[in-house]
Design a protein around this motif. Structure first.
Motif, PDB file in Angstrom:
ATOM      1  N   PHE A 148       0.808  -1.155  -0.068  1.00  0.00           N
ATOM      2  CA  PHE A 148      -0.078  -0.046   0.004  1.00  0.00           C
ATOM      3  C   PHE A 148       0.790   1.096  -0.093  1.00  0.00           C
ATOM      4  O   PHE A 148       2.175   1.084   0.415  1.00  0.00           O
ATOM      5  N   VAL A 149       0.503   2.276  -0.745  1.00  0.00           N
ATOM      6  CA  VAL A 149       0.894   3.770  -0.535  1.00  0.00           C
ATOM      7  C   VAL A 149       1.282   3.967   1.067  1.00  0.00           C
ATOM      8  O   VAL A 149       0.525   3.775   1.837  1.00  0.00           O
ATOM      9  N   ASP A 150       2.545   4.321   1.365  1.00  0.00           N
ATOM     10  CA  ASP A 150       3.028   4.877   2.750  1.00  0.00           C
ATOM     11  C   ASP A 150       3.171   3.562   3.709  1.00  0.00           C
ATOM     12  O   ASP A 150       2.898   3.978   4.773  1.00  0.00           O
ATOM     13  N   PHE A 151       3.212   2.531   3.064  1.00  0.00           N
ATOM     14  CA  PHE A 151       3.568   1.331   3.819  1.00  0.00           C
ATOM     15  C   PHE A 151       4.717   1.561   4.869  1.00  0.00           C
ATOM     16  O   PHE A 151       4.624   0.680   5.827  1.00  0.00           O
ATOM     17  N   TYR A 152       5.378   2.392   4.735  1.00  0.00           N
ATOM     18  CA  TYR A 152       6.760   2.380   5.513  1.00  0.00           C
ATOM     19  C   TYR A 152       6.220   2.711   6.930  1.00  0.00           C
ATOM     20  O   TYR A 152       7.005   2.632   7.824  1.00  0.00           O
ATOM     21  N   TYR A 153       5.117   3.408   7.088  1.00  0.00           N
ATOM     22  CA  TYR A 153       4.846   3.852   8.297  1.00  0.00           C
ATOM     23  C   TYR A 153       4.437   2.550   9.125  1.00  0.00           C
ATOM     24  O   TYR A 153       4.659   2.402  10.375  1.00  0.00           O
ATOM     25  N   ILE A 154       4.105   1.305   8.536  1.00  0.00           N
ATOM     26  CA  ILE A 154       3.643  -0.040   9.179  1.00  0.00           C
ATOM     27  C   ILE A 154       5.198  -0.434   9.687  1.00  0.00           C
ATOM     28  O   ILE A 154       5.108  -1.038  10.840  1.00  0.00           O
ATOM     29  N   MET A 155       6.241  -0.190   8.831  1.00  0.00           N
ATOM     30  CA  MET A 155       7.416  -0.802   9.219  1.00  0.00           C
ATOM     31  C   MET A 155       8.072   0.107  10.448  1.00  0.00           C
ATOM     32  O   MET A 155       8.726  -0.292  11.227  1.00  0.00           O
ATOM     33  N   ALA A 156       7.500   1.025  10.821  1.00  0.00           N
ATOM     34  CA  ALA A 156       7.950   2.088  11.905  1.00  0.00           C
ATOM     35  C   ALA A 156       7.529   1.552  13.073  1.00  0.00           C
ATOM     36  O   ALA A 156       7.877   1.921  14.446  1.00  0.00           O
ATOM     37  N   ILE A 157       6.592   0.590  13.364  1.00  0.00           N
ATOM     38  CA  ILE A 157       5.847   0.136  14.436  1.00  0.00           C
ATOM     39  C   ILE A 157       6.670  -0.537  15.504  1.00  0.00           C
ATOM     40  O   ILE A 157       6.615   0.105  16.711  1.00  0.00           O
ATOM     41  N   PRO A 158       7.698  -1.124  15.141  1.00  0.00           N
ATOM     42  CA  PRO A 158       8.537  -1.981  16.217  1.00  0.00           C
ATOM     43  C   PRO A 158       9.426  -0.679  16.751  1.00  0.00           C
ATOM     44  O   PRO A 158       9.466  -0.909  17.883  1.00  0.00           O
ATOM     45  N   LEU A 159       9.850   0.173  15.954  1.00  0.00           N
ATOM     46  CA  LEU A 159      10.729   1.316  16.611  1.00  0.00           C
ATOM     47  C   LEU A 159       9.895   2.083  17.534  1.00  0.00           C
ATOM     48  O   LEU A 159      10.373   2.365  18.499  1.00  0.00           O
ATOM     49  N   VAL A 160       8.823   2.580  17.311  1.00  0.00           N
ATOM     50  CA  VAL A 160       7.863   3.335  17.914  1.00  0.00           C
ATOM     51  C   VAL A 160       7.545   2.762  19.394  1.00  0.00           C
ATOM     52  O   VAL A 160       7.806   3.126  20.635  1.00  0.00           O
ATOM     53  N   MET A 161       7.267   1.090  19.285  1.00  0.00           N
ATOM     54  CA  MET A 161       7.161   0.514  20.515  1.00  0.00           C
ATOM     55  C   MET A 161       8.214   0.487  21.328  1.00  0.00           C
ATOM     56  O   MET A 161       8.280   0.434  22.529  1.00  0.00           O
ATOM     57  N   GLY A 162       9.344   0.130  20.840  1.00  0.00           N
ATOM     58  CA  GLY A 162      10.612  -0.233  21.568  1.00  0.00           C
ATOM     59  C   GLY A 162      11.040   1.105  22.065  1.00  0.00           C
ATOM     60  O   GLY A 162      11.537   1.026  23.318  1.00  0.00           O
ATOM     61  N   VAL A 163      11.009   2.476  21.565  1.00  0.00           N
ATOM     62  CA  VAL A 163      11.507   3.659  22.104  1.00  0.00           C
ATOM     63  C   VAL A 163      10.781   3.777  23.402  1.00  0.00           C
ATOM     64  O   VAL A 163      11.080   4.231  24.403  1.00  0.00           O
ATOM     65  N   ILE A 164       9.216   3.816  23.272  1.00  0.00           N
ATOM     66  CA  ILE A 164       8.343   4.055  24.255  1.00  0.00           C
ATOM     67  C   ILE A 164       8.678   3.146  25.384  1.00  0.00           C
ATOM     68  O   ILE A 164       8.603   3.371  26.671  1.00  0.00           O
ATOM     69  N   GLU A 165       8.766   1.920  25.349  1.00  0.00           N
ATOM     70  CA  GLU A 165       8.936   0.896  26.433  1.00  0.00           C
ATOM     71  C   GLU A 165      10.164   1.252  26.876  1.00  0.00           C
ATOM     72  O   GLU A 165      10.478   1.148  28.106  1.00  0.00           O
ATOM     73  N   LEU A 166      11.298   1.542  26.080  1.00  0.00           N
ATOM     74  CA  LEU A 166      12.884   2.040  26.918  1.00  0.00           C
ATOM     75  C   LEU A 166      12.427   3.227  27.518  1.00  0.00           C
ATOM     76  O   LEU A 166      13.175   3.205  28.739  1.00  0.00           O
ATOM     77  N   ILE A 167      11.769   4.253  27.142  1.00  0.00           N
ATOM     78  CA  ILE A 167      11.622   5.488  28.290  1.00  0.00           C
ATOM     79  C   ILE A 167      10.785   4.763  29.489  1.00  0.00           C
ATOM     80  O   ILE A 167      11.087   5.467  30.625  1.00  0.00           O
ATOM     81  N   ASP A 168       9.916   3.997  29.195  1.00  0.00           N
ATOM     82  CA  ASP A 168       9.137   3.577  30.419  1.00  0.00           C
ATOM     83  C   ASP A 168      10.089   2.810  31.261  1.00  0.00           C
ATOM     84  O   ASP A 168      10.145   2.998  32.577  1.00  0.00           O
ATOM     85  N   GLN A 169      10.941   2.233  30.957  1.00  0.00           N
ATOM     86  CA  GLN A 169      12.004   1.346  31.784  1.00  0.00           C
ATOM     87  C   GLN A 169      12.950   2.053  32.332  1.00  0.00           C
ATOM     88  O   GLN A 169      13.102   1.972  33.529  1.00  0.00           O
TER      89      GLN A 169
END
Length: 326
Positions: free
Chosen positions: A218-239
């Protein structure tokens, strides 16, 4: 991520990433980290959902009334500022505030994120009902809805303008289940998972969000590819916050005025930076960037106070009018 301060800190970091993405001059030619800073918007979608996912039910009218006050009212004020500053026609102003501009231009629309998140909020009470009733199956149903919608819009109607929103829906859906995901994972290994998500996410964003912009299937599918990084960064901040109890007060402060920062940087930021570059020269581009960012943050702080004052006064008038009717 239980504490409100954690959410504010993530929002503050997301705002900084958006500012870097738009205004960081010194590294724009070579540094992929600047191109990858678009994940700031994905982080905003995530934090917009994670606290809502804790609720068992959301009443549509009170919820949307609150969201219209917190999001649409500032959007109208920012649209008025933009209209005056950029000399819009009445037609353009009407198109902007009615969301027609967003559906015609997608990410090129004036403050598209604010309109986009309002439409997502309108869906949220239904999403919470699905989550409460179907549990984890609800997440699969949401993903199925996204898949069908994007497929039909792109391959049947050839319409992809709003895929900048649609391909952020999965991260919003996942964020609704964030607390449930955390409860399934032992605290001792959450840091390891966060690091794995961040590392793999960095590779995916580098490979499919910066080196190339993935637009398949799909168009702009690279946003889906960013999901692991978003989750990882947010969890790291929480930790980090849970272990160190560090306040990150600068990010927390910025996190309280992110909407105003987002709006004002889109209206004034490029002109401020261009004028500073003209006066100071490209050799001073780092300083230009810092002055631009600090100026926008200062303006956002003032606007935040003004918006709170207007809300308070309007509330007083409404209460007074209701009292007179009685």
């Amino acid at each position: 991520m239980e504490k409100t301060s954690s959410k504010r800190i993530v929002m503050g970091l997301a705002a900084i990433l958006v500012l870097i993405f738009h205004f960081w001059i010194p590294m724009t030619k070579a540094a992929l980290i600047v191109k990858a800073a678009f994940i700031g918007v994905d982080m905003f979608f995530f934090v917009s959902a994670w606290s809502l996912g804790k609720q068992k039910e959301i009443e549509f009218l009170p919820f949307m009334k609150n969201r219209l006050s917190l999001v649409y009212f500032p959007f109208i004020v920012l649209a008025i500022i933009g209209c005056i500053y950029s000399h819009w026609s009445f037609k353009k102003f009407a198109f902007v505030i009615s969301s027609i501009d967003f559906f015609k231009k997608g990410g090129g629309a004036f403050l598209w994120y604010l309109i986009a998140i309002l439409f997502v909020y309108a869906l949220t009470p239904l999403l919470i009902k699905i989550k409460s009733r179907f549990k984890w199956l609800g997440l699969l149903m949401m993903m199925g809805f996204w898949l069908v919608l994007t497929t039909v819009l792109q391959f049947v109607f050839g319409y992809t303008k709003i895929f900048i929103l649609l391909n952020r829906l999965p991260v919003f859906f996942i964020a609704l289940y964030y607390k449930d995901l955390q409860s399934l994972i032992k605290s001792k290994i959450r840091l390891i998972i966060a690091l794995l998500l961040t590392c793999s996410g960095l590779y995916l964003v580098y490979k499919f969000g910066t080196s190339i912009r993935l637009n398949k299937p799909f168009v702009d599918f690279y946003y889906i590819m960013a999901i692991p990084l978003v989750m990882g960064v947010i969890e790291l901040i929480d930790q980090v916050i849970s272990v160190t109890n560090y306040k990150f007060w600068i990010l927390s402060f910025i996190g309280k005025i992110t909407l105003e920062i987002y709006g004002l940087q889109m209206i004034f930021g490029y002109n401020i930076e261009a004028k500073l570059l003209k006066v100071m020269g490209k050799n001073m581009s780092v300083l230009v960037f810092l002055i631009t960012v600090l100026t926008i943050i200062g303006m956002a702080f003032v606007l935040n106070i003004l918006l709170k004052f207007i809300r308070t006064e309007v509330s007083k008038v409404i209460i007074h009018l209701k009292g007179e009717k009685k």
